[in-house]
Write an enzyme that holds these catalytic residues in place. Structure first.
Site, PDB file in Angstrom:
ATOM      1  N   ARG A   1      -5.386  11.114  -0.047  1.00  0.00           N
ATOM      2  CA  ARG A   1      -4.664  10.885   1.200  1.00  0.00           C
ATOM      3  C   ARG A   1      -5.577  10.286   2.274  1.00  0.00           C
ATOM      4  O   ARG A   1      -5.096   9.773   3.280  1.00  0.00           O
ATOM      5  CB  ARG A   1      -4.077  12.208   1.712  1.00  0.00           C
ATOM      6  CG  ARG A   1      -3.029  12.776   0.794  1.00  0.00           C
ATOM      7  CD  ARG A   1      -2.657  14.174   1.200  1.00  0.00           C
ATOM      8  NE  ARG A   1      -1.947  14.239   2.449  1.00  0.00           N
ATOM      9  CZ  ARG A   1      -0.641  14.077   2.584  1.00  0.00           C
ATOM     10  NH1 ARG A   1       0.091  13.840   1.524  1.00  0.00           N
ATOM     11  NH2 ARG A   1      -0.062  14.165   3.754  1.00  0.00           N
TER      12      ARG A   1
ATOM     13  N   GLU B   1      -8.318  -4.475   2.091  1.00  0.00           N
ATOM     14  CA  GLU B   1      -8.352  -3.026   2.306  1.00  0.00           C
ATOM     15  C   GLU B   1      -9.384  -2.326   1.445  1.00  0.00           C
ATOM     16  O   GLU B   1      -9.884  -1.277   1.822  1.00  0.00           O
ATOM     17  CB  GLU B   1      -6.965  -2.391   2.151  1.00  0.00           C
ATOM     18  CG  GLU B   1      -6.382  -2.373   0.770  1.00  0.00           C
ATOM     19  CD  GLU B   1      -5.000  -1.701   0.710  1.00  0.00           C
ATOM     20  OE1 GLU B   1      -4.713  -0.825   1.518  1.00  0.00           O
ATOM     21  OE2 GLU B   1      -4.217  -2.079  -0.184  1.00  0.00           O
TER      22      GLU B   1
ATOM     23  N   CYS C   1      -4.619  13.641   6.723  1.00  0.00           N
ATOM     24  CA  CYS C   1      -4.850  15.077   6.544  1.00  0.00           C
ATOM     25  C   CYS C   1      -4.057  15.718   5.400  1.00  0.00           C
ATOM     26  O   CYS C   1      -2.885  15.416   5.194  1.00  0.00           O
ATOM     27  CB  CYS C   1      -4.494  15.830   7.813  1.00  0.00           C
ATOM     28  SG  CYS C   1      -5.341  15.236   9.257  1.00  0.00           S
TER      29      CYS C   1
ATOM     30  N   GLU D   1       0.543  -9.756   0.194  1.00  0.00           N
ATOM     31  CA  GLU D   1       0.104  -8.590  -0.560  1.00  0.00           C
ATOM     32  C   GLU D   1      -1.272  -8.827  -1.196  1.00  0.00           C
ATOM     33  O   GLU D   1      -2.132  -7.949  -1.194  1.00  0.00           O
ATOM     34  CB  GLU D   1       1.163  -8.226  -1.606  1.00  0.00           C
ATOM     35  CG  GLU D   1       0.829  -7.045  -2.489  1.00  0.00           C
ATOM     36  CD  GLU D   1       0.579  -5.741  -1.734  1.00  0.00           C
ATOM     37  OE1 GLU D   1       0.824  -5.667  -0.506  1.00  0.00           O
ATOM     38  OE2 GLU D   1       0.113  -4.782  -2.385  1.00  0.00           O
TER      39      GLU D   1
ATOM     40  N   LYS E   1      -4.547  -6.512  -0.498  1.00  0.00           N
ATOM     41  CA  LYS E   1      -5.274  -5.839  -1.591  1.00  0.00           C
ATOM     42  C   LYS E   1      -6.765  -6.115  -1.468  1.00  0.00           C
ATOM     43  O   LYS E   1      -7.578  -5.230  -1.628  1.00  0.00           O
ATOM     44  CB  LYS E   1      -4.793  -6.313  -2.967  1.00  0.00           C
ATOM     45  CG  LYS E   1      -3.485  -5.722  -3.455  1.00  0.00           C
ATOM     46  CD  LYS E   1      -3.530  -4.268  -3.829  1.00  0.00           C
ATOM     47  CE  LYS E   1      -3.217  -3.322  -2.733  1.00  0.00           C
ATOM     48  NZ  LYS E   1      -1.961  -3.226  -2.096  1.00  0.00           N
TER      49      LYS E   1
ATOM     50  N   LYS F   1      -3.705   7.533   2.335  1.00  0.00           N
ATOM     51  CA  LYS F   1      -2.633   7.156   1.418  1.00  0.00           C
ATOM     52  C   LYS F   1      -1.267   7.339   2.061  1.00  0.00           C
ATOM     53  O   LYS F   1      -0.367   6.536   1.898  1.00  0.00           O
ATOM     54  CB  LYS F   1      -2.739   8.003   0.147  1.00  0.00           C
ATOM     55  CG  LYS F   1      -1.665   7.729  -0.892  1.00  0.00           C
ATOM     56  CD  LYS F   1      -1.866   6.370  -1.531  1.00  0.00           C
ATOM     57  CE  LYS F   1      -0.826   6.051  -2.582  1.00  0.00           C
ATOM     58  NZ  LYS F   1      -0.854   4.624  -2.922  1.00  0.00           N
TER      59      LYS F   1
ATOM     60  N   TRP G   1      -8.365  13.669   8.604  1.00  0.00           N
ATOM     61  CA  TRP G   1      -8.488  12.242   8.901  1.00  0.00           C
ATOM     62  C   TRP G   1      -8.430  12.162  10.425  1.00  0.00           C
ATOM     63  O   TRP G   1      -7.382  12.371  11.026  1.00  0.00           O
ATOM     64  CB  TRP G   1      -7.336  11.492   8.244  1.00  0.00           C
ATOM     65  CG  TRP G   1      -7.464  10.007   8.271  1.00  0.00           C
ATOM     66  CD1 TRP G   1      -8.138   9.235   7.375  1.00  0.00           C
ATOM     67  CD2 TRP G   1      -6.878   9.101   9.216  1.00  0.00           C
ATOM     68  NE1 TRP G   1      -8.006   7.907   7.713  1.00  0.00           N
ATOM     69  CE2 TRP G   1      -7.239   7.789   8.838  1.00  0.00           C
ATOM     70  CE3 TRP G   1      -6.073   9.267  10.350  1.00  0.00           C
ATOM     71  CZ2 TRP G   1      -6.840   6.668   9.537  1.00  0.00           C
ATOM     72  CZ3 TRP G   1      -5.689   8.133  11.048  1.00  0.00           C
ATOM     73  CH2 TRP G   1      -6.074   6.861  10.637  1.00  0.00           C
TER      74      TRP G   1
ATOM     75  N   HIS H   1      -1.072 -25.766  12.038  1.00  0.00           N
ATOM     76  CA  HIS H   1      -0.809 -25.331  13.419  1.00  0.00           C
ATOM     77  C   HIS H   1      -1.934 -24.458  13.962  1.00  0.00           C
ATOM     78  O   HIS H   1      -1.729 -23.708  14.908  1.00  0.00           O
ATOM     79  CB  HIS H   1       0.547 -24.630  13.479  1.00  0.00           C
ATOM     80  CG  HIS H   1       1.660 -25.522  13.044  1.00  0.00           C
ATOM     81  ND1 HIS H   1       2.185 -26.502  13.866  1.00  0.00           N
ATOM     82  CD2 HIS H   1       2.289 -25.642  11.860  1.00  0.00           C
ATOM     83  CE1 HIS H   1       3.118 -27.164  13.201  1.00  0.00           C
ATOM     84  NE2 HIS H   1       3.197 -26.665  11.982  1.00  0.00           N
TER      85      HIS H   1
ATOM     86  N   ASN I   1      -1.719  19.209   9.847  1.00  0.00           N
ATOM     87  CA  ASN I   1      -1.541  17.789   9.535  1.00  0.00           C
ATOM     88  C   ASN I   1      -0.497  17.258  10.511  1.00  0.00           C
ATOM     89  O   ASN I   1       0.618  17.767  10.546  1.00  0.00           O
ATOM     90  CB  ASN I   1      -1.066  17.642   8.078  1.00  0.00           C
ATOM     91  CG  ASN I   1      -0.648  16.220   7.742  1.00  0.00           C
ATOM     92  OD1 ASN I   1      -0.960  15.278   8.468  1.00  0.00           O
ATOM     93  ND2 ASN I   1       0.056  16.066   6.633  1.00  0.00           N
ATOM     94  N   GLY I   2      -0.854  16.249  11.295  1.00  0.00           N
ATOM     95  CA  GLY I   2       0.090  15.698  12.273  1.00  0.00           C
ATOM     96  C   GLY I   2      -0.603  15.494  13.599  1.00  0.00           C
ATOM     97  O   GLY I   2      -1.836  15.509  13.684  1.00  0.00           O
TER      98      GLY I   2
HETATM   99  O1  M6R Z   1       3.924   5.328   1.501  1.00  0.00           O
HETATM  100  P1  M6R Z   1       4.360   4.001   2.065  1.00  0.00           P
HETATM  101  O2  M6R Z   1       4.819   3.061   0.993  1.00  0.00           O
HETATM  102  O3  M6R Z   1       5.383   4.134   3.144  1.00  0.00           O
HETATM  103  O4  M6R Z   1       3.055   3.400   2.704  1.00  0.00           O
HETATM  104  C1  M6R Z   1       3.084   2.190   3.402  1.00  0.00           C
HETATM  105  C2  M6R Z   1       1.690   1.655   3.623  1.00  0.00           C
HETATM  106  O5  M6R Z   1       0.932   2.592   4.324  1.00  0.00           O
HETATM  107  C3  M6R Z   1       0.979   1.312   2.314  1.00  0.00           C
HETATM  108  O6  M6R Z   1       1.693   0.394   1.551  1.00  0.00           O
HETATM  109  C4  M6R Z   1      -0.418   0.752   2.624  1.00  0.00           C
HETATM  110  O7  M6R Z   1      -0.319  -0.494   3.241  1.00  0.00           O
HETATM  111  C5  M6R Z   1      -1.279   0.673   1.366  1.00  0.00           C
HETATM  112  N1  M6R Z   1      -2.626   0.996   1.696  1.00  0.00           N
HETATM  113  C6  M6R Z   1      -1.331  -0.660   0.758  1.00  0.00           C
HETATM  114  O8  M6R Z   1      -2.120  -0.701  -0.382  1.00  0.00           O
END
Ligand code: M6R
Length: 611
Positions: free
Chosen positions: A27, A491, A2, A484, A488, A606, A75, A507, A101-102
């Protein structure tokens, strides 16, 4: 997650609100709405879907005249994404409206109580209880009503509020969700985040937890929960408007990947350079050499990609500085009742500085008298303000949901820390430090080289658009890179993908390998190279198609893997910074080829300001 905006001034509010919301789109949201007060009535328009729909419905804001208003991108958490559940929300006689927001955690109890007093709800949201509670407590004094609501609600909130009886004011309040305010040339503006106000001002006030703000056209007043007026100091934001725009790139993600050399350079050498006279200087640490030598253990705590940076940090800090490191997902750490020991330090890593779980973990560590260092990108964010010391990553504004440049900058901050600690603790000598510094300073140019090779990755990516599963494997730091790389890809392309420590395959996981399954194998660590070759042979024998990412010179891997991407030579502790580039590009181009919404992937936000 949000986003909220609010404006009061001489101009028409709706276009400013819509524009502000557009800057908060990154966001993540599934519906949006605005409410504008025309002096007689608070008019509202809200809709599911992209902001484009709201722009069309309001003729770019023209159908909602008035010089004060609030807006929201939602959101969905409580109640599905529908027009009715979208914010703003009214009280029953439409004299009070709120955006939020929250999460109001005790909303069910509050809703029942309000319903028993005759309040009727139209939405399934937790937010609507705030509108009705404000109505219940409002007796002519908005600040009093707001503080009473603050005493009743549990959870997190940044609220923007309009009262019909106060046609010249907007109110806002926050607890655990971000909120900033600033002056425009003809009024005042509030928002969840800096990009929404950058066009109007670079001087902002960060609203702290349980602070209330009252905005008129010409005035801005701050209060605490006891209704006492507060004096606040503004913060100057160094980011410029262009840095938060797409600047000719097709996507923010692509632009941000290309900004990685700069993000890395700026994090090594911000205004106050971190390498001085061939030594690592991290003044923000506020630690004497004695204190650094006394550290017995580090806790690294973060979420998502920041956690993956932390996993790399563990290998680098333990390897170079020989300090034991526990690395934890913040959502686990905060509830696992960690055993805090003396002479330990917690490092909380976050791009946004607002991630709810990371913030909660930080507070827990602080409450146990553990020193907390924040590695944070957003200046003035909650984690930056609450951590005892903060080491900023100078990546600039990151808009794409999938992080790239902030992650790369986090790695640099961790390398710098490890180098500093290793030297001070006598684990490396001058000559070794100089070698490391030389390699660190070469990283930006090497990243640039890899980025310029993007066509090769794009061609490869286009062959894998129909993949069902992709596996990423590696050992040691290469396992951290795999985590990572896998995130990438999944997501933004919605292709199922997992990362495994290559030694774990036997395993269980290896049973998932079928004819043609894509396996990305990362092998940048000389000491583990042969083991990785064996793992590649194992998956290939079972039909996998293997993409290998390895150091220049390791040409014999071509005998084993199907496709090889080379990264320039660097210190083995820094290979993540290079190997991640082709993996980011791979995720990007698969997503592009599939026609996905790269910058705003479905269901993601975000800034994850709720747990
Ligand atoms: O703002 P932050 O770095 O604390 O956010 C952490 C994660 O939400 C963030 O890295 C998320 O996994 C991204 N979508 C990765 O690309």
């Amino acid at each position: 997650m949000c986003g909220i905006v609010g404006y009061i001034g001489e101009s028409q509010a709706a276009p400013i609100l819509l524009e502000g919301l557009a800057k908060l789109e990154y966001r993540g949201y599934d519906s949006a709405g605005i409410a504008v007060y025309d002096g007689t009535k608070i008019n509202m328009m809200k809709s599911v879907g992209r902001l484009k729909v709201l722009n069309e419905l309001t003729h770019d804001g023209e159908t909602l005249p008035g010089c004060l208003g609030i807006g929201h991108t939602r959101w969905a958490t409580h109640g599905s994404p529908t027009d009715v559940n979208a914010h703003p929300h009214f009280n029953m006689d439409e004299s009070i409206t709120v955006v939020h927001n929250g999460i109001i955690e005790n909303y069910i109890k509050l809703r029942r109580r309000l319903e028993s007093r005759g309040y009727e709800f139209v939405s399934e949201t937790d937010t609507e209880v705030v509108a009705h509670l404000l109505d219940y407590y409002y007796k002519g004094n908005p600040i009093e009503a707001i503080t009473k609501v603050m005493h009743r609600v549990e959870g997190s909130y940044a609220l923007g509020i309009l009262f019909k009886q106060h046609p010249d004011e907007i109110f806002a309040v926050r607890k655990d969700s971000p909120l900033i305010v600033g002056h425009t040339s003809d009024g005042n503006i509030l928002a969840s985040d800096v990009p929404a106000v950058l066009k109007y001002t670079r001087t902002v006030y960060f609203i702290e937890n349980e602070e209330i703000v009252r905005l008129s056209k010409t005035n801005m007043k701050f209060y605490n929960v006891d209704e006492e007026e507060l004096t606040k100091e503004p913060t100057t934001i160094e980011w410029d408007v262009a840095a938060a725009e797409k600047g000719g790139y097709e996507h923010y993600m692509l632009k941000e990947m290309y900004e990685q050399p700069k993000a890395v350079r700026d994090t090594i050498s911000p205004a106050n350079p971190r390498i001085k006279d061939n030594k690592i200087e991290i003044e923000e640490l506020n630690m004497t050499d004695e204190e650094i030598r006394a550290i017995k253990k580090l806790y690294i705590i973060a979420c998502g990609s920041a956690y993956h940076a932390g996993v790399t940090g563990k290998y680098v800090l333990e390897g170079l500085a020989r300090i034991p490191v526990e690395v934890d997902l913040a959502s686990e750490f905060r509830y696992r009742d960690p055993i805090y020991e003396e002479n330990t330090m917690a490092i909380v890593i976050s791009q946004s500085g607002e991630t709810a779980d990371s913030l909660a973990a930080l507070r827990d560590a602080k409450a146990h008298n553990v020193k907390v260092l924040g590695i944070v990108n957003v200046v003035g964010s909650s984690i930056a303000r609450e951590a005892e010391s903060v080491m900023y990553t100078w990546a600039g504004p990151e808009i794409a949901v999938a992080t790239t440049k902030a992650y790369s900058a986090q790695l640099i901050a961790l390398y710098l820390l490890a180098m500093k600690f290793a030297y001070v603790r006598g684990q490396i000598d001058d000559a070794q430090l100089q070698e490391l510094i030389k390699d660190l300073q070469r990283l930006p140019d090497q990243i640039e080289l890899l980025l310029n090779n993007k066509e090769k990755i794009q061609r490869f990516a286009n062959r894998y658009l129909a993949s069902k599963d992709v596996f990423f494997i590696g050992r040691g730091i290469d396992y951290a890179i795999s985590l990572e790389g896998s995130l990438k890809l999944k997501e933004i392309s919605y292709i199922h993908s997992e990362a495994y420590a290559a030694g774990e395959l036997k395993h269980g996981t290896i049973s998932l390998i079928e004819e043609g399954t894509l396996v990305a194998a990362v092998l940048t660590q000389d000491t583990l190279y042969k083991k990785m070759i064996s793992n590649i042979v194992e998956v290939r024998t079972r039909g996998a198609f293997v993409l290998a990412v390895t150091n220049e010179g390791n040409t014999e891997v071509e005998k084993t893997a199907d496709y090889v991407i080379y990264i320039p030579q660097t210190n083995s502790y820094f290979t993540n910074s290079l190997a991640i580039i082709p993996l980011q590009l791979f995720g990007y181009y698969v997503s592009l080829g599939k026609g996905c919404d790269i910058d705003k992937p479905r269901n993601l936000a975000k800034s994850v300001t709720v747990e």
